[in-house]
Design a protein around this motif. Structure first.
Motif, PDB file in Angstrom:
ATOM      1  N   LYS A   1       0.895  -1.175   0.064  1.00 17.19           N
ATOM      2  CA  LYS A   1       0.225   0.039  -0.059  1.00 17.19           C
ATOM      3  C   LYS A   1       0.900   1.185  -0.049  1.00 17.19           C
ATOM      4  CE  LYS A   1      -4.153  -1.930   2.207  1.00 17.19           C
ATOM      5  NZ  LYS A   1      -4.878  -1.754   3.262  1.00 17.19           N
ATOM      6  N   SER A   2       0.320   2.539  -0.392  1.00 19.15           N
ATOM      7  CA  SER A   2       0.999   3.491  -0.482  1.00 19.15           C
ATOM      8  C   SER A   2       0.272   4.583   0.656  1.00 19.15           C
ATOM      9  CB  SER A   2       0.754   4.424  -1.842  1.00 19.15           C
ATOM     10  OG  SER A   2      -0.639   4.371  -1.969  1.00 19.15           O
ATOM     11  N   TYR A   3       1.143   5.234   1.247  1.00 14.93           N
ATOM     12  CA  TYR A   3       0.691   5.848   2.594  1.00 14.93           C
ATOM     13  C   TYR A   3       1.422   7.430   2.316  1.00 14.93           C
ATOM     14  CZ  TYR A   3       0.356   1.512   4.701  1.00 14.93           C
ATOM     15  OH  TYR A   3       0.060   0.244   5.040  1.00 14.93           O
ATOM     16  N   ALA A   4       0.524   8.439   2.819  1.00 14.71           N
ATOM     17  CA  ALA A   4       0.773  10.003   3.097  1.00 14.71           C
ATOM     18  C   ALA A   4       0.944   9.980   4.735  1.00 14.71           C
ATOM     19  CB  ALA A   4      -0.299  10.796   2.435  1.00 14.71           C
ATOM     20  N   VAL A   5       1.940  10.488   5.048  1.00 14.17           N
ATOM     21  CA  VAL A   5       2.181  10.919   6.372  1.00 14.17           C
ATOM     22  C   VAL A   5       2.377  12.466   6.629  1.00 14.17           C
ATOM     23  CG1 VAL A   5       3.573  10.648   8.630  1.00 14.17           C
ATOM     24  CG2 VAL A   5       3.236   8.617   7.090  1.00 14.17           C
ATOM     25  N   ILE A   6       1.232  13.043   7.158  1.00  8.12           N
ATOM     26  CA  ILE A   6       1.213  14.345   7.251  1.00  8.12           C
ATOM     27  C   ILE A   6       1.531  14.863   8.626  1.00  8.12           C
ATOM     28  CG2 ILE A   6      -0.302  16.454   6.884  1.00  8.12           C
ATOM     29  CD1 ILE A   6      -1.780  14.415   4.897  1.00  8.12           C
TER      30      ILE A   6
ATOM     31  N   ASP B   1       5.530  18.083   5.690  1.00  5.51           N
ATOM     32  CA  ASP B   1       5.609  18.666   6.938  1.00  5.51           C
ATOM     33  C   ASP B   1       5.822  20.262   6.751  1.00  5.51           C
ATOM     34  OD1 ASP B   1       5.976  17.926  10.071  1.00  5.51           O
ATOM     35  OD2 ASP B   1       6.953  19.890   9.561  1.00  5.51           O
ATOM     36  N   ALA B   2       5.336  21.055   7.361  1.00  5.68           N
ATOM     37  CA  ALA B   2       5.610  22.458   7.139  1.00  5.68           C
ATOM     38  C   ALA B   2       7.024  22.978   7.534  1.00  5.68           C
ATOM     39  CB  ALA B   2       4.726  23.423   7.919  1.00  5.68           C
ATOM     40  N   ARG B   3       7.695  22.248   8.167  1.00  9.14           N
ATOM     41  CA  ARG B   3       9.260  22.579   8.824  1.00  9.14           C
ATOM     42  C   ARG B   3      10.224  21.965   7.831  1.00  9.14           C
ATOM     43  NH1 ARG B   3       7.288  20.532  14.386  1.00  9.14           N
ATOM     44  NH2 ARG B   3       6.254  19.250  12.908  1.00  9.14           N
ATOM     45  N   GLU B   4      11.076  22.868   7.421  1.00 10.50           N
ATOM     46  CA  GLU B   4      12.024  22.226   6.365  1.00 10.50           C
ATOM     47  C   GLU B   4      13.100  21.272   6.924  1.00 10.50           C
ATOM     48  OE1 GLU B   4      14.211  21.783   2.883  1.00 10.50           O
ATOM     49  OE2 GLU B   4      12.248  22.985   3.235  1.00 10.50           O
ATOM     50  N   GLU B   5      13.284  21.532   8.276  1.00 11.03           N
ATOM     51  CA  GLU B   5      14.183  20.735   8.963  1.00 11.03           C
ATOM     52  C   GLU B   5      13.828  19.278   9.173  1.00 11.03           C
ATOM     53  OE1 GLU B   5      12.092  23.063  12.438  1.00 11.03           O
ATOM     54  OE2 GLU B   5      12.902  23.259  10.235  1.00 11.03           O
ATOM     55  N   ASN B   6      12.610  19.108   9.374  1.00 13.96           N
ATOM     56  CA  ASN B   6      11.713  17.921   9.151  1.00 13.96           C
ATOM     57  C   ASN B   6      11.956  17.022   7.890  1.00 13.96           C
ATOM     58  OD1 ASN B   6      11.223  17.999  11.922  1.00 13.96           O
ATOM     59  ND2 ASN B   6       9.045  18.519  11.733  1.00 13.96           N
TER      60      ASN B   6
ATOM     61  N   ALA C   1       5.155  21.784   2.879  1.00  8.86           N
ATOM     62  CA  ALA C   1       3.910  22.184   2.472  1.00  8.86           C
ATOM     63  C   ALA C   1       2.879  22.587   3.875  1.00  8.86           C
ATOM     64  CB  ALA C   1       3.163  21.264   1.666  1.00  8.86           C
ATOM     65  N   ASP C   2       2.267  23.677   3.647  1.00  8.89           N
ATOM     66  CA  ASP C   2       1.273  23.986   4.634  1.00  8.89           C
ATOM     67  C   ASP C   2       0.035  23.416   4.394  1.00  8.89           C
ATOM     68  OD1 ASP C   2      -0.288  25.335   6.431  1.00  8.89           O
ATOM     69  OD2 ASP C   2       0.359  27.384   6.277  1.00  8.89           O
ATOM     70  N   VAL C   3      -0.403  22.345   5.167  1.00  9.27           N
ATOM     71  CA  VAL C   3      -1.568  21.782   4.671  1.00  9.27           C
ATOM     72  C   VAL C   3      -3.009  22.505   5.070  1.00  9.27           C
ATOM     73  CG1 VAL C   3      -0.933  19.420   4.970  1.00  9.27           C
ATOM     74  CG2 VAL C   3      -1.720  20.510   6.942  1.00  9.27           C
ATOM     75  N   ARG C   4      -2.616  23.780   5.860  1.00 12.74           N
ATOM     76  CA  ARG C   4      -4.046  24.434   5.963  1.00 12.74           C
ATOM     77  C   ARG C   4      -4.441  25.304   4.686  1.00 12.74           C
ATOM     78  NH1 ARG C   4      -1.332  28.199  10.573  1.00 12.74           N
ATOM     79  NH2 ARG C   4       0.290  27.949   9.166  1.00 12.74           N
ATOM     80  N   GLU C   5      -3.774  25.308   3.747  1.00 11.31           N
ATOM     81  CA  GLU C   5      -4.229  25.776   2.076  1.00 11.31           C
ATOM     82  C   GLU C   5      -4.719  24.922   1.449  1.00 11.31           C
ATOM     83  OE1 GLU C   5      -0.385  27.233   0.172  1.00 11.31           O
ATOM     84  OE2 GLU C   5       0.632  27.908   1.823  1.00 11.31           O
ATOM     85  N   PRO C   6      -6.019  25.336   0.985  1.00 10.12           N
ATOM     86  CA  PRO C   6      -6.917  24.806   0.188  1.00 10.12           C
ATOM     87  C   PRO C   6      -6.329  24.003  -0.968  1.00 10.12           C
ATOM     88  CG  PRO C   6      -7.801  26.758   0.966  1.00 10.12           C
ATOM     89  CD  PRO C   6      -6.560  26.808   1.128  1.00 10.12           C
ATOM     90  N   GLU C   7      -6.436  22.640  -1.304  1.00  6.99           N
ATOM     91  CA  GLU C   7      -6.072  22.154  -2.485  1.00  6.99           C
ATOM     92  C   GLU C   7      -4.684  21.863  -2.504  1.00  6.99           C
ATOM     93  OE1 GLU C   7      -8.237  21.064  -5.148  1.00  6.99           O
ATOM     94  OE2 GLU C   7      -9.587  21.700  -3.480  1.00  6.99           O
TER      95      GLU C   7
END
Length: 215
Positions: A4-9, A33-38, A52-58
């Motif tokens: 299976k393929s997974y997205a971990v946010i 993740d929103a943090r570059e170091e991670n 990426a900032d997941v608060r942004e629509p789409e």
């Protein structure tokens, strides 16, 4: 059989451990993740790592999250991001969305907006029992998916007095220790050189078939 393929946010300690465990088991993993170091820390371990900032629509559609089988929403500390990511994943038709909550109210909101499973890893390491793993020495188990679970178990006799650094459990047993439970306290900031004690409980993430062998 195709893995299976997974997205971990969200790549805090919980999200990072989940993503690494899945990747080590040869699953396709999209880590967000929103943090570059991670992102830098995990980039070489997973299939794709994106800031990426997941608060942004789409934003999840743009990243192709609609193509994964399972989405793990591990960004509990920011409730807005957690809710937005869960909503987007469900709207995109992801078959199974597991979301981490920081409290009961947060969990109820996630359930209302469609999360298939809500977990509270820092508060309770056994919200649901995976009965197929409970026949042996596990104290609590809950499934992250049909292939992976999180389990709590006493320190095995042969591990007592040895440190996590000595044991190298990721390499030797293909599991990740994400917390240690001492009494009613769950410690997630692990000291890799501290010897394990007999009355401690370990909390690990791994493939069900690997945990079954350990059990």
């Amino acid at each position: 059989m195709k893995e299976k393929s997974y997205a971990v946010i969200g790549l805090g300690q919980f999200g990072m451990s989940v993503a690494e465990t899945l990747a080590e088991s040869d699953c396709d993993v999209l880590a967000i993740d929103a943090r570059e170091e991670n992102i830098q820390e995990i980039a070489d371990k997973v299939t794709y790592a994106v800031r990426a900032d997941v608060r942004e629509p789409e934003v999840l559609r743009t990243l192709g999250v609609q193509n994964v089988d399972v989405a793990v929403i591990a960004v509990a500390e920011n409730m807005e991001a957690s809710i937005m990511a869960t909503m987007q994943a469900k709207e995109l038709g992801v078959p199974y969305v597991l979301a981490k909550a920081m409290n009961a109210l947060h969990g109820k909101i996630l359930e209302k907006i469609g999360a298939d499973r809500v977990i509270y890893p820092e508060q309770s390491m056994g919200l649901r029992v995976a009965r197929n793993l409970m026949s042996g020495g596990f104290l609590d188990v809950f499934e992250l998916s049909t292939e992976f679970s999180m389990a709590e178990f006493p320190v095995p006799t042969e591990w007592i007095g040895k440190s996590l650094q000595e044991l190298q459990l990721r390499e030797s047993h293909d599991i990740n220790i994400i917390a240690i439970k001492v009494g009613n306290n769950v410690e997630i900031n692990l000291d890799p050189v501290k010897p394990l004690e007999a009355d401690w409980h370990l909390i690990a993430i791994g493939k069900n078939k690997v945990l079954e062998r350990l059990n």
